[in-house]
Design a protein around this motif. Structure first.
Motif, PDB file in Angstrom:
ATOM      1  N   PRO A   1       0.376  -1.028  -0.238  1.00 24.28           N
ATOM      2  CA  PRO A   1       0.051   0.307  -0.307  1.00 24.28           C
ATOM      3  C   PRO A   1       0.937   1.129  -0.208  1.00 24.28           C
ATOM      4  CG  PRO A   1      -0.293  -0.839   2.066  1.00 24.28           C
ATOM      5  CD  PRO A   1       0.693  -1.929   1.314  1.00 24.28           C
ATOM      6  N   THR A   2       0.012   2.463  -0.437  1.00 25.04           N
ATOM      7  CA  THR A   2       1.202   3.296  -0.845  1.00 25.04           C
ATOM      8  C   THR A   2       0.375   4.419   0.743  1.00 25.04           C
ATOM      9  OG1 THR A   2       1.064   3.393  -3.296  1.00 25.04           O
ATOM     10  CG2 THR A   2       1.269   5.586  -1.782  1.00 25.04           C
ATOM     11  N   PRO A   3       2.194   4.207   1.049  1.00 25.09           N
ATOM     12  CA  PRO A   3       1.827   5.165   2.485  1.00 25.09           C
ATOM     13  C   PRO A   3       0.836   6.715   2.495  1.00 25.09           C
ATOM     14  CG  PRO A   3       3.574   5.614   1.736  1.00 25.09           C
ATOM     15  CD  PRO A   3       2.821   4.563   0.403  1.00 25.09           C
ATOM     16  N   ASP A   4       0.825   7.324   3.400  1.00 26.91           N
ATOM     17  CA  ASP A   4      -0.030   8.849   3.226  1.00 26.91           C
ATOM     18  C   ASP A   4       0.917   9.720   3.569  1.00 26.91           C
ATOM     19  OD1 ASP A   4      -1.579  10.559   3.489  1.00 26.91           O
ATOM     20  OD2 ASP A   4      -3.723   9.734   4.571  1.00 26.91           O
ATOM     21  N   PRO A   5       1.637  10.452   3.133  1.00 26.94           N
ATOM     22  CA  PRO A   5       2.096  11.025   3.544  1.00 26.94           C
ATOM     23  C   PRO A   5       1.803  11.917   4.662  1.00 26.94           C
ATOM     24  CG  PRO A   5       1.753  11.782   1.394  1.00 26.94           C
ATOM     25  CD  PRO A   5       1.060  10.551   1.743  1.00 26.94           C
ATOM     26  N   THR A   6       0.738  12.249   4.885  1.00 26.29           N
ATOM     27  CA  THR A   6      -0.388  13.031   6.266  1.00 26.29           C
ATOM     28  C   THR A   6       0.494  12.593   7.188  1.00 26.29           C
ATOM     29  OG1 THR A   6      -2.120  12.770   5.948  1.00 26.29           O
ATOM     30  CG2 THR A   6      -1.323  14.468   4.003  1.00 26.29           C
ATOM     31  N   THR A   7       0.394  11.224   7.130  1.00 23.22           N
ATOM     32  CA  THR A   7       0.296  10.599   8.346  1.00 23.22           C
ATOM     33  C   THR A   7       1.514   9.733   8.542  1.00 23.22           C
ATOM     34  OG1 THR A   7      -0.362   8.523   7.276  1.00 23.22           O
ATOM     35  CG2 THR A   7      -2.344   9.811   8.754  1.00 23.22           C
ATOM     36  N   SER A   8       2.279   9.338   7.721  1.00 32.62           N
ATOM     37  CA  SER A   8       3.842   8.873   7.513  1.00 32.62           C
ATOM     38  C   SER A   8       4.913   9.647   8.238  1.00 32.62           C
ATOM     39  CB  SER A   8       4.023   7.915   6.399  1.00 32.62           C
ATOM     40  OG  SER A   8       4.401   8.693   5.668  1.00 32.62           O
ATOM     41  N   ALA A   9       3.992  10.974   8.202  1.00 37.37           N
ATOM     42  CA  ALA A   9       5.668  12.431   8.193  1.00 37.37           C
ATOM     43  C   ALA A   9       5.386  11.650  10.349  1.00 37.37           C
ATOM     44  CB  ALA A   9       5.355  13.381   7.613  1.00 37.37           C
ATOM     45  N   THR A  10       7.166  12.187  10.691  1.00 32.03           N
ATOM     46  CA  THR A  10       6.988  12.678  11.519  1.00 32.03           C
ATOM     47  C   THR A  10       7.549  13.682  12.346  1.00 32.03           C
ATOM     48  OG1 THR A  10       7.478  10.274  12.319  1.00 32.03           O
ATOM     49  CG2 THR A  10       7.935  11.303  14.038  1.00 32.03           C
ATOM     50  N   GLY A  11       7.063  14.363  13.124  1.00 33.27           N
ATOM     51  CA  GLY A  11       7.237  15.970  13.412  1.00 33.27           C
ATOM     52  C   GLY A  11       9.361  16.046  14.320  1.00 33.27           C
ATOM     53  N   ARG A  12       9.608  16.682  14.116  1.00 34.90           N
ATOM     54  CA  ARG A  12      11.418  16.589  14.274  1.00 34.90           C
ATOM     55  C   ARG A  12      11.651  17.954  14.579  1.00 34.90           C
ATOM     56  NH1 ARG A  12      11.284  12.930   9.844  1.00 34.90           N
ATOM     57  NH2 ARG A  12      12.101  11.174  10.716  1.00 34.90           N
ATOM     58  N   VAL A  13      12.488  17.794  15.680  1.00 32.37           N
ATOM     59  CA  VAL A  13      12.967  19.765  16.063  1.00 32.37           C
ATOM     60  C   VAL A  13      14.320  19.864  16.196  1.00 32.37           C
ATOM     61  CG1 VAL A  13      13.179  20.952  17.859  1.00 32.37           C
ATOM     62  CG2 VAL A  13      10.604  20.504  17.422  1.00 32.37           C
ATOM     63  N   ALA A  14      14.974  20.706  15.931  1.00 32.22           N
ATOM     64  CA  ALA A  14      16.042  20.915  15.776  1.00 32.22           C
ATOM     65  C   ALA A  14      16.380  21.898  16.730  1.00 32.22           C
ATOM     66  CB  ALA A  14      16.983  21.000  14.183  1.00 32.22           C
ATOM     67  N   VAL A  15      17.167  22.773  17.455  1.00 34.31           N
ATOM     68  CA  VAL A  15      17.605  24.130  18.214  1.00 34.31           C
ATOM     69  C   VAL A  15      18.976  24.522  17.774  1.00 34.31           C
ATOM     70  CG1 VAL A  15      18.303  22.598  19.914  1.00 34.31           C
ATOM     71  CG2 VAL A  15      17.780  25.474  20.544  1.00 34.31           C
TER      72      VAL A  15
END
Length: 198
Positions: A72-86
């Motif tokens: 199945p093709t992953p849904d880019p809106t749900t497969s992405a993960t938030g990341r934070v850089a400082v």
């Protein structure tokens, strides 16, 4: 001559009266070619005795069962993960000496440092910072839930300040953690900030 209704007829009259009273108590009824339902209630099954013959219920059309795909093709809106850089600005931090008067523990300490921490979301998903852990010279000094919301690919700036009874060099660090808009958790270990001596 007056005849009394038979027992069966009396029961039928009571059933019809009870059904009409029940429909009035539950709310308005909807008219529908496939059978009435009572508003704010579940559909009334056919043959429930509402006083009129129920309309025939149509035979439902079977829904085809989807065939699973191998990849199945992953849904880019749900497969992405938030990341934070400082980013720390500046680092090293020059000695300031500007008084911090609105914090009781700093009001009598003349050794101060000020800098900014820019938190940038880099994973393409909005995040919320739910924990901030501050350390000074390797010891945790505070934990808080700042509730900072950072949009996808956006940033937020935290103005940071420290005070000490000693004018010598120190180190500081802030670690952050939280969740992204997809419900995934993230943790970010902050950079070691060098606070310069007076």
């Amino acid at each position: 001559m007056l005849t009394l209704p038979t027992r069966t007829a009396r029961v039928w009259v009571l059933v019809v009266a009870a059904a009409l009273a029940g429909a009035a108590a539950c709310g308005d009824t909807e008219s529908s070619p496939t059978g009435p339902t009572v508003a704010r209630s579940v559909p009334v099954p056919s043959g429930s005795g509402r006083g009129a013959a129920p309309a025939p219920t149509p035979t439902p059309t079977p829904t085809p069962t989807p065939t699973p795909t191998a990849n199945p093709t992953p849904d880019p809106t749900t497969s992405a993960t938030g990341r934070v850089a400082v980013t720390i600005n500046p680092n090293p931090v020059p000695f300031s000496g500007q008084p911090i008067t609105d914090v009781a523990s700093c009001s009598d300490r003349a050794n101060t440092w000020f800098y900014e921490q820019v938190l940038r979301e880099t994973g393409g998903v909005a995040v919320t910072v739910t924990e901030r852990v501050d350390s000074f010279d390797g010891a945790v000094t505070s934990r808080s839930n700042p509730g900072i919301r950072i949009p996808a690919n956006g940033s937020s700036t935290i103005r940071t300040r420290w005070c000490s009874s000693s004018p010598s060099a120190h180190t500081a660090q802030t670690n952050f953690s939280g969740t992204d808009a997809n419900g995934r958790t993230w943790t970010m270990t902050g950079a070691t900030v060098r606070l310069q001596a007076k």
